[in-house]
Motif scaffolding. Structure first.
Motif, PDB file in Angstrom:
ATOM      1  N   GLU A 164      -7.677  -4.838  50.965  1.00  0.00           N
ATOM      2  CA  GLU A 164      -8.287  -6.086  50.936  1.00  0.00           C
ATOM      3  C   GLU A 164      -9.656  -5.919  51.841  1.00  0.00           C
ATOM      4  OE1 GLU A 164      -6.192  -9.341  53.358  1.00  0.00           O
ATOM      5  OE2 GLU A 164      -4.499  -7.971  52.481  1.00  0.00           O
ATOM      6  N   HIS A 165      -9.724  -5.120  52.655  1.00  0.00           N
ATOM      7  CA  HIS A 165     -10.706  -4.816  53.809  1.00  0.00           C
ATOM      8  C   HIS A 165     -12.040  -3.778  53.340  1.00  0.00           C
ATOM      9  CE1 HIS A 165      -8.926  -7.853  56.248  1.00  0.00           C
ATOM     10  NE2 HIS A 165      -7.730  -6.980  56.381  1.00  0.00           N
ATOM     11  N   ALA A 166     -11.490  -3.424  51.984  1.00  0.00           N
ATOM     12  CA  ALA A 166     -12.212  -2.094  51.476  1.00  0.00           C
ATOM     13  C   ALA A 166     -13.768  -2.609  51.493  1.00  0.00           C
ATOM     14  CB  ALA A 166     -11.888  -1.843  50.085  1.00  0.00           C
ATOM     15  N   ASP A 167     -14.259  -1.430  51.916  1.00  0.00           N
ATOM     16  CA  ASP A 167     -15.930  -1.462  52.172  1.00  0.00           C
ATOM     17  C   ASP A 167     -16.612  -2.379  53.144  1.00  0.00           C
ATOM     18  OD1 ASP A 167     -16.990   0.172  49.938  1.00  0.00           O
ATOM     19  OD2 ASP A 167     -16.613  -1.358  48.490  1.00  0.00           O
ATOM     20  N   THR A 168     -15.796  -2.242  54.145  1.00  0.00           N
ATOM     21  CA  THR A 168     -16.194  -2.713  55.605  1.00  0.00           C
ATOM     22  C   THR A 168     -16.767  -1.648  56.400  1.00  0.00           C
ATOM     23  OG1 THR A 168     -14.122  -2.927  56.308  1.00  0.00           O
ATOM     24  CG2 THR A 168     -15.082  -4.964  55.817  1.00  0.00           C
ATOM     25  N   VAL A 169     -17.640  -1.946  57.336  1.00  0.00           N
ATOM     26  CA  VAL A 169     -18.264  -1.007  58.343  1.00  0.00           C
ATOM     27  C   VAL A 169     -17.903  -1.501  59.652  1.00  0.00           C
ATOM     28  CG1 VAL A 169     -20.359   0.084  59.071  1.00  0.00           C
ATOM     29  CG2 VAL A 169     -20.423  -0.685  56.673  1.00  0.00           C
ATOM     30  N   PHE A 170     -17.481  -0.841  60.522  1.00  0.00           N
ATOM     31  CA  PHE A 170     -16.890  -1.217  61.698  1.00  0.00           C
ATOM     32  C   PHE A 170     -17.343  -0.259  63.102  1.00  0.00           C
ATOM     33  CE2 PHE A 170     -12.826   0.474  62.059  1.00  0.00           C
ATOM     34  CZ  PHE A 170     -12.485   0.945  60.828  1.00  0.00           C
ATOM     35  N   PHE A 171     -17.020  -0.802  64.332  1.00  0.00           N
ATOM     36  CA  PHE A 171     -17.327  -0.011  65.180  1.00  0.00           C
ATOM     37  C   PHE A 171     -18.957   0.185  65.362  1.00  0.00           C
ATOM     38  CE2 PHE A 171     -12.723   1.315  66.091  1.00  0.00           C
ATOM     39  CZ  PHE A 171     -12.573   0.353  67.088  1.00  0.00           C
ATOM     40  N   GLY A 172     -19.724  -0.843  64.898  1.00  0.00           N
ATOM     41  CA  GLY A 172     -21.215  -0.470  65.138  1.00  0.00           C
ATOM     42  C   GLY A 172     -21.927   0.386  63.864  1.00  0.00           C
ATOM     43  N   GLY A 173     -20.862   0.605  63.047  1.00  0.00           N
ATOM     44  CA  GLY A 173     -21.304   1.834  61.942  1.00  0.00           C
ATOM     45  C   GLY A 173     -20.722   3.023  62.159  1.00  0.00           C
ATOM     46  N   MET A 174     -19.939   3.332  63.163  1.00  0.00           N
ATOM     47  CA  MET A 174     -19.488   4.635  63.364  1.00  0.00           C
ATOM     48  C   MET A 174     -18.453   4.753  62.327  1.00  0.00           C
ATOM     49  SD  MET A 174     -19.846   6.391  65.825  1.00  0.00           S
ATOM     50  CE  MET A 174     -20.846   6.517  67.332  1.00  0.00           C
ATOM     51  N   LEU A 175     -17.658   3.732  61.642  1.00  0.00           N
ATOM     52  CA  LEU A 175     -16.736   4.118  60.582  1.00  0.00           C
ATOM     53  C   LEU A 175     -17.040   2.986  59.398  1.00  0.00           C
ATOM     54  CD1 LEU A 175     -13.448   4.204  62.823  1.00  0.00           C
ATOM     55  CD2 LEU A 175     -14.658   5.928  61.905  1.00  0.00           C
ATOM     56  N   HIS A 176     -16.667   3.925  58.180  1.00  0.00           N
ATOM     57  CA  HIS A 176     -16.970   3.021  57.029  1.00  0.00           C
ATOM     58  C   HIS A 176     -15.655   3.124  56.394  1.00  0.00           C
ATOM     59  CE1 HIS A 176     -21.396   3.766  55.801  1.00  0.00           C
ATOM     60  NE2 HIS A 176     -21.304   3.313  56.980  1.00  0.00           N
ATOM     61  N   LEU A 177     -14.945   2.154  56.071  1.00  0.00           N
ATOM     62  CA  LEU A 177     -13.584   2.157  55.430  1.00  0.00           C
ATOM     63  C   LEU A 177     -13.764   1.637  53.875  1.00  0.00           C
ATOM     64  CD1 LEU A 177     -10.769   2.154  56.168  1.00  0.00           C
ATOM     65  CD2 LEU A 177     -10.869  -0.468  56.246  1.00  0.00           C
ATOM     66  N   THR A 178     -14.476   2.866  53.322  1.00  0.00           N
ATOM     67  CA  THR A 178     -14.769   2.762  51.709  1.00  0.00           C
ATOM     68  C   THR A 178     -13.203   2.883  50.954  1.00  0.00           C
ATOM     69  OG1 THR A 178     -14.818   4.791  51.766  1.00  0.00           O
ATOM     70  CG2 THR A 178     -16.654   3.736  51.738  1.00  0.00           C
ATOM     71  N   THR A 179     -13.346   2.294  49.706  1.00  0.00           N
ATOM     72  CA  THR A 179     -12.003   2.526  48.916  1.00  0.00           C
ATOM     73  C   THR A 179     -11.593   4.060  48.969  1.00  0.00           C
ATOM     74  OG1 THR A 179     -12.718   0.895  47.551  1.00  0.00           O
ATOM     75  CG2 THR A 179     -10.787   1.985  46.697  1.00  0.00           C
ATOM     76  N   PHE A 180     -12.576   4.867  48.783  1.00  0.00           N
ATOM     77  CA  PHE A 180     -12.147   6.144  48.601  1.00  0.00           C
ATOM     78  C   PHE A 180     -11.635   6.835  50.088  1.00  0.00           C
ATOM     79  CE2 PHE A 180     -12.938  10.872  48.591  1.00  0.00           C
ATOM     80  CZ  PHE A 180     -12.754  11.378  47.251  1.00  0.00           C
ATOM     81  N   ALA A 181     -12.292   6.348  51.092  1.00  0.00           N
ATOM     82  CA  ALA A 181     -11.532   6.581  52.410  1.00  0.00           C
ATOM     83  C   ALA A 181     -10.129   6.129  52.540  1.00  0.00           C
ATOM     84  CB  ALA A 181     -12.479   6.104  53.574  1.00  0.00           C
ATOM     85  N   LEU A 182      -9.792   4.744  52.321  1.00  0.00           N
ATOM     86  CA  LEU A 182      -8.520   4.492  52.047  1.00  0.00           C
ATOM     87  C   LEU A 182      -7.376   5.179  51.342  1.00  0.00           C
ATOM     88  CD1 LEU A 182      -8.985   0.431  51.989  1.00  0.00           C
ATOM     89  CD2 LEU A 182      -7.352   1.828  53.378  1.00  0.00           C
ATOM     90  N   LEU A 183      -8.042   5.483  50.185  1.00  0.00           N
ATOM     91  CA  LEU A 183      -7.227   6.389  49.225  1.00  0.00           C
ATOM     92  C   LEU A 183      -6.773   7.679  49.943  1.00  0.00           C
ATOM     93  CD1 LEU A 183      -8.537   5.397  45.848  1.00  0.00           C
ATOM     94  CD2 LEU A 183      -6.073   5.037  46.667  1.00  0.00           C
ATOM     95  N   LEU A 184      -7.750   8.183  50.564  1.00  0.00           N
ATOM     96  CA  LEU A 184      -7.410   9.291  51.164  1.00  0.00           C
ATOM     97  C   LEU A 184      -6.522   9.424  52.421  1.00  0.00           C
ATOM     98  CD1 LEU A 184     -11.111  11.393  51.417  1.00  0.00           C
ATOM     99  CD2 LEU A 184      -8.963  11.854  50.215  1.00  0.00           C
ATOM    100  N   LYS A 185      -6.773   8.331  53.005  1.00  0.00           N
ATOM    101  CA  LYS A 185      -5.782   8.016  54.066  1.00  0.00           C
ATOM    102  C   LYS A 185      -4.398   7.908  53.734  1.00  0.00           C
ATOM    103  CE  LYS A 185      -7.069   4.991  57.287  1.00  0.00           C
ATOM    104  NZ  LYS A 185      -7.599   3.557  57.627  1.00  0.00           N
ATOM    105  N   VAL A 186      -4.210   7.276  52.521  1.00  0.00           N
ATOM    106  CA  VAL A 186      -2.893   7.281  52.100  1.00  0.00           C
ATOM    107  C   VAL A 186      -2.189   8.576  51.817  1.00  0.00           C
ATOM    108  CG1 VAL A 186      -1.385   6.267  50.196  1.00  0.00           C
ATOM    109  CG2 VAL A 186      -3.067   4.772  51.392  1.00  0.00           C
ATOM    110  N   LEU A 187      -3.311   9.376  51.048  1.00  0.00           N
ATOM    111  CA  LEU A 187      -2.927  10.620  50.575  1.00  0.00           C
ATOM    112  C   LEU A 187      -2.568  11.441  51.975  1.00  0.00           C
ATOM    113  CD1 LEU A 187      -2.778  12.812  48.313  1.00  0.00           C
ATOM    114  CD2 LEU A 187      -5.181  13.464  48.822  1.00  0.00           C
ATOM    115  N   PHE A 188      -3.242  11.438  52.996  1.00  0.00           N
ATOM    116  CA  PHE A 188      -3.023  12.322  54.152  1.00  0.00           C
ATOM    117  C   PHE A 188      -1.542  11.762  54.617  1.00  0.00           C
ATOM    118  CE2 PHE A 188      -7.788  12.161  55.118  1.00  0.00           C
ATOM    119  CZ  PHE A 188      -7.955  13.061  54.157  1.00  0.00           C
ATOM    120  N   GLY A 189      -1.441  10.745  54.653  1.00  0.00           N
ATOM    121  CA  GLY A 189      -0.026  10.182  54.960  1.00  0.00           C
ATOM    122  C   GLY A 189       1.109  10.535  54.450  1.00  0.00           C
ATOM    123  N   VAL A 190       0.930  10.367  53.053  1.00  0.00           N
ATOM    124  CA  VAL A 190       2.109  10.923  52.239  1.00  0.00           C
ATOM    125  C   VAL A 190       2.261  12.595  52.138  1.00  0.00           C
ATOM    126  CG1 VAL A 190       2.637  11.090  49.721  1.00  0.00           C
ATOM    127  CG2 VAL A 190       1.674   8.862  50.569  1.00  0.00           C
TER     128      VAL A 190
END
Lengths: 491, 543
Positions: free
Chosen positions: A70-96
């Motif tokens: 639900e938080h997809a496409d947010t930028v945080f830590f002053g632009g250090m990190l981008h939580l895009t949908t792609f990044a989220l999916l990759l994170k799930v893939l890494f975890g699995v």
């Protein structure tokens, strides 16, 4: 001093606000510490506690990541990190993916019977997962460098974890040297980019300033930066480390090394491409894609050592990934993600099987597999299905993956009309046939040849078999119902 | 109850049962497989009886379920459906498949090793073949088409003859080479065609066949000439798919996998290769190449006819020179399938109907022929023509069936191949006056092929079956060469009756296909002609 206070307050507010989004990574850091402490306290008495904690921890954290959509496409830590949908999916893939790697490592002989113990191994896996997550989300060139280095350093140690023998030590050394040079070149590229744009944030401003800069200088800077990603992606001309490092590494490390860093490399490249869209990515990536896949697949033809063969074939797969990236479109990104999922599942599965067979046969040469299909039917059939997925034959998922990548490239051709894309598609088709040629060596030995000697069957490896069957079933399931993955991109 | 899905997935259900049965029940596997094949044949009968023959040119027994629907961002949606149905073109081939499967299942009695693996793969391939003939979604078609390859690779490679590894690999590589490039064209087609209702890109073959559904300006649009690498896109697309299916048919010079694969495969697999797989090539050419690219088909028709003639003559001449009986039959397949290509290229109803009947007839006859070779080979493990003499007096029943199969194959009136070849040649002969596509000498060259086939079949008959009985293996062989066993009768008698029936009452077949084919050929020719006139390719390939 006084006038800075609101800024500090604002900064603190933002950091505190971002912490919620950073929770999975914080927990991973915590897991890393817990694993180290556990190794000191409980690890000696309860050997299996380390992998168990790592497994459950990563399972929990992956579950937590799933709630972040639900938080997809947010930028945080002053632009250090981008939580895009792609990044989220990759994170799930890494975890699995990491869960399967952990399950495999538990039964991987060189890891289990390592004289140094194996507690550190699992803490390293947690650390490298943290690095991968940061890589997927990196929105600032410093974060890019930091996360790539984090993954690289952890990978160096993982490759060298079993250094009692000559080969792992040699390959770890090669990996370190090659990686260090690539990082240095990337750092140089980043400094040039900073000089050209005056910013490290990968955002619209960065792209706009880059577009104004001198093309030659931009080209130099981008290519130098690409070295860091290309190393992770094993893209031509940064693929030379692959076969040697693969040959020397333990199978469980390889299951990790051949899949997840590659996915992270693709993810970070996409972030970077978005922030430098003025650069002529399509043409350059198409050229690199053709060269990478052709080199990888043709060199794989001559390999008898399975690790080397899969090493070269993983270079070939990088070429296919680059094909999807070269399309530089939404379709391309979706295709690349699906390709990464299927490739990760199939490649981890293949290395689990190679590891299992190596523990029985003490050989990783394809010619030692003669007639094994009749002695271990389940494992062998799974191996064949996973290989079919890697070639891209239906109904395994690899077919849909290849199809989506072809579609993306074709769509790019209809948009820009460049004949290069047609050449890339033709190269993709030719390479598929070449891949069939060498992958088929394995079913040939497993089923078509009769065994010569007597193979002493070790005890049953139930856990590994369960991992293998699960991965195979997932490969087929996702091949028939690709929407299970792709629906995350909708809306 | 949806009959088509049942006929496709019945083998999969029994495949799971076979995999779950422990191997102490291994004797059951062959009965389960035979039972599956018989059930399928029963369903095929139902389809035959319920098929609306008089009716429309449309598809019947339709089933459509959405399968993969993906959003492609700004480019709209991707639609892949589970879409099945049969018409007058696919129904005869589906029924043929069911019949040949029964024969292959009976002939699988000769398999003694690794029965679980064999029958599981056999059923998987069975399902895939049925699926190919029924799929109306190009993506689904491709999935079934590729799904056949792996089981066949193992069936040839594990249970085949001495050079099985080479033959299996060659077969796999040839087919994949064709089909991977076909995949590229499929991708291009799907970006060119939209569903008229939903507006999404679609793989629906029926939509692809209607020129109105092409996106204006798309690569494969029939309105304007688009080029890929300097070649007109539609011609290129046609050529690529044609080559993919021509490898399967096989058309000379892409046929070299066939003698290896057919000779090395075990008897039941040879039967399926010759009886069904070659038909998939012919079916694909008519349904997909001609159906989607009628203009290119017209453009290349002379060339396709020529390839047909070359296949007929080259295959027959090779067969004449063969000493291995199985190889002789393999080359005779190349020759007989050449008629199919010639009939298609003529763009006449007679020619196309004849070609389709030739596929059905060759399916039945090649089943008989390969089975007969298998009978001999299983007894003495030899099939070289010079090693046998005077079999007629030693195995009279066997010889009777050989004579039926040989005479039917060489086109004796009264058998199916005669009607098929006659119609094909009539169509080819008329082509010059009706539509001016094929010159008359192609029909004459085709009839020369019939003459050659009479030569090699009769010569073989004379060498192996007539004269005084003398075998290379002497007394031992005489003992081993016993006449037909009951299960061999069970295959050969129905097949012989079938070819006779189709020869005497060809309307059994023509009623099924004629209305559909007549419409189809007419429509293909007209739309093809219209597009060809509007496209105005610069150089014409007709000589």
């Amino acid at each position: 001093m006084k006038e800075l206070l609101p800024h500090i307050e604002k900064g603190v507010q933002e950091v505190l606000g971002s912490l919620g989004l950073f929770l999975p990574e914080l927990l991973l850091g915590g897991l890393f510490l817990v694993l180290i402490l556990n190794d000191l306290v409980l690890g000696k008495r309860y050997k299996n506690s380390s992998p168990l904690i790592a497994f459950l921890g990563i399972l929990l954290i992956t579950g937590l990541t799933l709630t972040q959509f639900e938080h997809a496409d947010t930028v945080f830590f002053g632009g250090m990190l981008h939580l895009t949908t792609f990044a989220l999916l990759l994170k799930v893939l890494f975890g699995v993916g990491m869960l399967f790697v952990i399950a495999f490592s538990v039964r991987d002989f060189p890891i289990r019977h390592n004289e140094k113990g194996w507690g550190e191994f699992f803490s390293l896996l947690a650390a490298v997962l943290l690095g991968l997550n940061l890589m997927a989300m990196a929105g600032n060139l410093l974060m890019v460098l930091l996360s790539i280095e984090m993954v690289s350093i952890c990978s160096y140690i993982l490759v060298g974890y079993t250094t009692r023998e000559r080969l792992p030590a040699e390959s770890a050394m090669k990996y370190v040297l090659f990686g260090a040079v690539c990082s240095a070149v990337m750092l140089y590229g980043i400094s040039l980019l900073y000089g050209l744009t005056g910013s490290l944030q990968l955002n619209g401003d960065f792209a706009a300033r880059l577009a104004d800069a001198d093309t030659l200088a931009v080209g130099l800077a981008v290519f130098a930066t690409l070295a860091g990603f290309g190393f992770k992606l094993s893209m031509f001309p940064l693929h030379f480390w692959v076969p040697d490092v693969y040959e020397g590494s333990t199978n469980s490390v390889l299951a990790f090394l051949s899949t997840l860093p590659k996915a992270a490399g693709a993810g970070i490249l996409i972030q970077f491409m978005h922030a430098s869209y003025g650069f002529d990515w399509a043409v350059w990536l198409a050229v690199l894609s053709i060269i990478t896949m052709t080199l990888g697949n043709f060199q794989a033809l001559w390999q008898d050592n399975l690790k080397r063969m899969l090493g070269y074939s993983s270079i070939g797969h990088s070429g296919f990934l680059l094909m999807g990236l070269a399309a530089f479109s939404q379709t391309g990104e979706k295709a690349v993600f699906y390709y990464l999922v299927i490739y990760t599942l199939a490649n981890i599965g293949a290395f689990v099987i190679i590891g299992l067979l190596a523990s029985i046969l003490h050989s990783e040469n394809v010619n030692s597999y003669k007639g094994l299909g009749f002695k271990m039917p389940v494992v062998s059939v799974c191996f064949v299905i996973l290989l079919m997925s890697l070639i891209g034959i239906p109904p395994a998922g690899g077919f849909v993956a290849k199809f989506l990548v072809f579609s993306a490239a074709y769509e790019a051709f209809t948009v820009n009309g460049s004949a290069l894309f047609i050449l890339m598609l033709i190269a993709g088709a030719v390479n598929t046939v070449v891949a069939l040629f060498y992958y088929l060596k394995i079913p040939l030995q497993l089923f078509l040849r009769k065994s010569e000697g007597i193979v002493v069957m070790a005890r049953q490896h139930l856990l590994l078999k369960a991992v293998i069957v699960t991965l195979t079933a997932l490969t087929i399931f996702l091949g028939i119902f690709p929407e299970v993955v792709m629906r995350y991109f909708e809306g | 109850m949806s009959w088509i899905s049942t006929i496709i997935f019945l083998p999969v259900v029994f495949l799971v049962i076979i995999l779950l049965l422990p191997s102490r029940f291994r004797e059951w596997y062959r009965y389960i497989t035979l039972g599956t094949a018989i059930l399928q044949a029963g369903i095929a009968c139902i389809i035959y009886l319920r098929f609306d023959q008089a009716g429309s040119d449309g598809f019947q027994f339709l089933e459509k379920v959405p399968w993969i629907h993906l959003s492609l961002g700004n480019l709209g949606r991707l639609e892949i459906d589970y879409f099945l149905g049969v018409d007058g073109l696919s129904a005869p081939l589906l029924i043929l498949s069911a019949v040949v499967m029964v024969a292959a299942a009976i002939s699988s009695w000769e398999i003694k090793e690794n029965m679980k693996g064999y029958f599981a793969l056999f059923l998987l391939m069975d399902a895939a073949i049925m699926g190919v003939f029924c799929a109306l979604d190009f993506f689904l078609f491709y999935v079934f088409y590729e799904l056949m390859l792996l089981p066949l690779y193992f069936l040839i490679g594990m249970w085949g003859g001495p050079r099985r590894e080479y033959a299996a690999l060659k077969f796999f590589l040839y087919t994949l080479f064709g089909s991977v490039f076909m995949l590229l064209v499929i991708v291009g087609l799907y970006f060119s065609v939209t569903d008229p209702v939903s507006g999404a890109y679609t793989f629906n073959m029926l939509h692809m066949m209607d020129a109105a559904n092409f996106v204006p300006g798309a690569v494969f649009s029939p309105e304007v000439v688009q080029t890929i690498l300097g070649v007109p896109a539609r011609l290129l697309g046609f050529a690529v798919i044609f080559i993919a299916f021509a490898i399967k048919v096989p058309v000379v010079p892409l046929h070299t996998w066939l003698p290896d694969a057919h000779v090395e495969a075990p008897t039941p697999i040879s039967i399926i290769l010759a009886g069904l797989l070659l038909k998939i090539g012919g079916y694909g050419i008519l349904r997909i190449c001609f159906g989607i690219f009628p203009d290119s088909a017209l453009y290349f028709s002379w060339f396709i006819g020529m390839l047909g003639v070359i296949s007929i003559l080259y295959g027959a001449l090779n067969a004449l020179a063969m000493k291995d009986l199985k190889k002789l039959i393999a080359y005779s397949s190349v020759s007989h399938m050449g008629f199919v290509l010639l009939g298609f290229a003529s763009f006449t109803t007679e020619g196309t109907s004849g070609a389709l009947l030739q596929m059905v007839s060759h399916g039945i006859l090649s089943t008989m022929l390969f089975f007969l070779v298998g009978v001999l080979y299983n007894r003495v493990h030899d099939r070289f023509i010079p090693n046998f003499r005077g079999l007629a007096s030693h195995m009279p029943h066997y010889t009777a069936f050989v004579m039926v199969a040989f005479f039917a194959s060489l086109g004796l009136p009264g058998f199916s191949a005669f009607i098929a070849e006659a119609f094909t040649l009539i169509g080819t002969f008329n082509s010059q006056s009706v539509n001016g596509l094929l010159p008359r000498w192609m029909a004459i060259a085709g009839s020369l092929g019939i003459l050659l086939s009479a030569a090699y079949f009769l010569w073989t008959l004379q060498r192996m079956f007539f004269g005084t009985t003398r075998f290379r293996g002497g007394e031992a062989w005489s003992k081993q060469l016993i006449d037909l066993r009951p299960h061999e009768w069970a295959v050969l008698l129905p097949m012989a009756l079938l070819t006779l029936m189709l020869g005497i009452f060809p309307s059994l077949f023509f009623d099924l296909s004629n209305s559909a084919l007549a419409n189809m050929v007419q429509e293909l020719f007209e739309t093809g002609k219209r597009h060809l006139d509007s496209l105005q390719y610069t150089n014409n390939l007709r000589f």
